[in-house]
Design an enzyme around this catalytic site. Sequence first.
Site, mmCIF file in Angstrom:
data_model
loop_
_atom_site.group_PDB
_atom_site.id
_atom_site.type_symbol
_atom_site.label_atom_id
_atom_site.label_comp_id
_atom_site.label_asym_id
_atom_site.label_seq_id
_atom_site.Cartn_x
_atom_site.Cartn_y
_atom_site.Cartn_z
ATOM 1 N N ARG A 28 7.212 1.877 1.126
ATOM 2 C CA ARG A 28 7.496 0.457 1.325
ATOM 3 C C ARG A 28 7.842 -0.198 -0.008
ATOM 4 O O ARG A 28 8.651 -1.122 -0.061
ATOM 5 C CB ARG A 28 6.314 -0.248 1.987
ATOM 6 C CG ARG A 28 6.644 -1.674 2.449
ATOM 7 C CD ARG A 28 5.483 -2.281 3.211
ATOM 8 N NE ARG A 28 5.237 -1.527 4.432
ATOM 9 C CZ ARG A 28 4.077 -1.533 5.095
ATOM 10 N NH1 ARG A 28 3.053 -2.226 4.616
ATOM 11 N NH2 ARG A 28 3.936 -0.843 6.201
ATOM 12 N N ARG B 284 8.040 -2.044 12.031
ATOM 13 C CA ARG B 284 7.146 -2.557 10.996
ATOM 14 C C ARG B 284 7.889 -2.912 9.716
ATOM 15 O O ARG B 284 7.716 -3.990 9.167
ATOM 16 C CB ARG B 284 6.039 -1.536 10.703
ATOM 17 C CG ARG B 284 5.094 -1.384 11.878
ATOM 18 C CD ARG B 284 3.886 -0.543 11.571
ATOM 19 N NE ARG B 284 3.049 -0.431 12.763
ATOM 20 C CZ ARG B 284 1.735 -0.480 12.759
ATOM 21 N NH1 ARG B 284 1.091 -0.646 11.627
ATOM 22 N NH2 ARG B 284 1.045 -0.374 13.879
ATOM 23 N N ARG C 129 1.760 11.344 -8.837
ATOM 24 C CA ARG C 129 1.031 11.555 -7.584
ATOM 25 C C ARG C 129 1.760 10.969 -6.381
ATOM 26 O O ARG C 129 1.150 10.651 -5.362
ATOM 27 C CB ARG C 129 -0.387 10.967 -7.664
ATOM 28 C CG ARG C 129 -1.285 11.664 -8.680
ATOM 29 C CD ARG C 129 -2.633 10.957 -8.797
ATOM 30 N NE ARG C 129 -3.501 11.662 -9.736
ATOM 31 C CZ ARG C 129 -4.648 12.244 -9.405
ATOM 32 N NH1 ARG C 129 -5.051 12.229 -8.146
ATOM 33 N NH2 ARG C 129 -5.376 12.843 -10.316
ATOM 34 N N GLY D 254 0.808 -1.215 0.000
ATOM 35 C CA GLY D 254 0.000 0.000 0.000
ATOM 36 C C GLY D 254 0.841 1.264 0.000
ATOM 37 O O GLY D 254 0.555 2.221 -0.711
ATOM 38 N N ASP E 82 -0.946 -5.393 13.950
ATOM 39 C CA ASP E 82 -1.824 -4.993 15.053
ATOM 40 C C ASP E 82 -2.688 -6.184 15.443
ATOM 41 O O ASP E 82 -2.889 -7.111 14.643
ATOM 42 C CB ASP E 82 -2.738 -3.843 14.625
ATOM 43 C CG ASP E 82 -1.979 -2.679 14.021
ATOM 44 O OD1 ASP E 82 -1.628 -1.763 14.770
ATOM 45 O OD2 ASP E 82 -1.747 -2.701 12.797
ATOM 46 N N ARG F 9 -0.468 -8.725 -3.365
ATOM 47 C CA ARG F 9 -0.469 -7.669 -2.353
ATOM 48 C C ARG F 9 0.460 -8.081 -1.219
ATOM 49 O O ARG F 9 0.387 -9.201 -0.712
ATOM 50 C CB ARG F 9 -1.880 -7.434 -1.829
ATOM 51 C CG ARG F 9 -1.909 -6.603 -0.556
ATOM 52 C CD ARG F 9 -3.251 -5.995 -0.256
ATOM 53 N NE ARG F 9 -3.426 -5.676 1.145
ATOM 54 C CZ ARG F 9 -2.756 -4.744 1.815
ATOM 55 N NH1 ARG F 9 -1.820 -4.022 1.206
ATOM 56 N NH2 ARG F 9 -2.992 -4.523 3.089
#
Length: 234
Positions: free
Chosen positions: A24, A217, A43, A20, A204, A87
């Site tokens: 990353r 993370r 963008r 996402g 989480d 993903r």
Amino acid sequence: MTVHIGAAPGQIAETVLMPGDPLRAKWAAETFLDDPVCVNEVRGMLGFTGTWKGNRVTIHGSGMGMPSLSIYANELIRDYGAKTLIRIGSAGAMQEKIALRDVILAMTATTMSTPSMGFFKELNFAPCADWSLLKAAAEASEGRDIATHVGGIYSSDVFYDERPDLNEQMTRHGILGVEMEAAELYTVAARFGCRALAVLTISDHLITGEQLPSSDRQSSFGDMVEIALEAAFA
């Protein structure tokens, strides 16, 4: 070149990993790919193409949520010829047996709504992973110093959820974790006859309230990227 992707023809590989976060994507490309080249920054959504063990790979950000991912997945497949989309992202655990840093391989993705719902009208389409990718990812996770869970996840269309009753039902029905993109990825891939999978790291825990510190993370996501790459080229 498309409205949202500035890559030239041929600059996007047939295999695309989709975190996402665009930063990353940059980290994963610089860490795992040989000779990565930035092919998109429209963008601020970064995309890089390089090679992994001699195989061409693009790592391209998807943004947050299903509407954003849908834009990039559609353009990557339709305009650039992507065939395999995986993903790589974070998720919140919804079962006590799952711990922080564990990996989920999403077999199915339950959702209340996706940008593709208009295609189906009254039909409840069941988004699911490509079996060959799921099987290869499960095999690639064996022998690693992390726990891997295979099963259903929940793709939410809101981040700040105020439906504890819904979360209780997801947990009751065995949903492993919650994230915000996989259901639409699986649906778009099915529409175009492509392969898709979501490989997710637990950052989480909805039951215990635990969270990975932001500093941990990125360093905890390496196994997830390696599993995705090995599955793509198994």
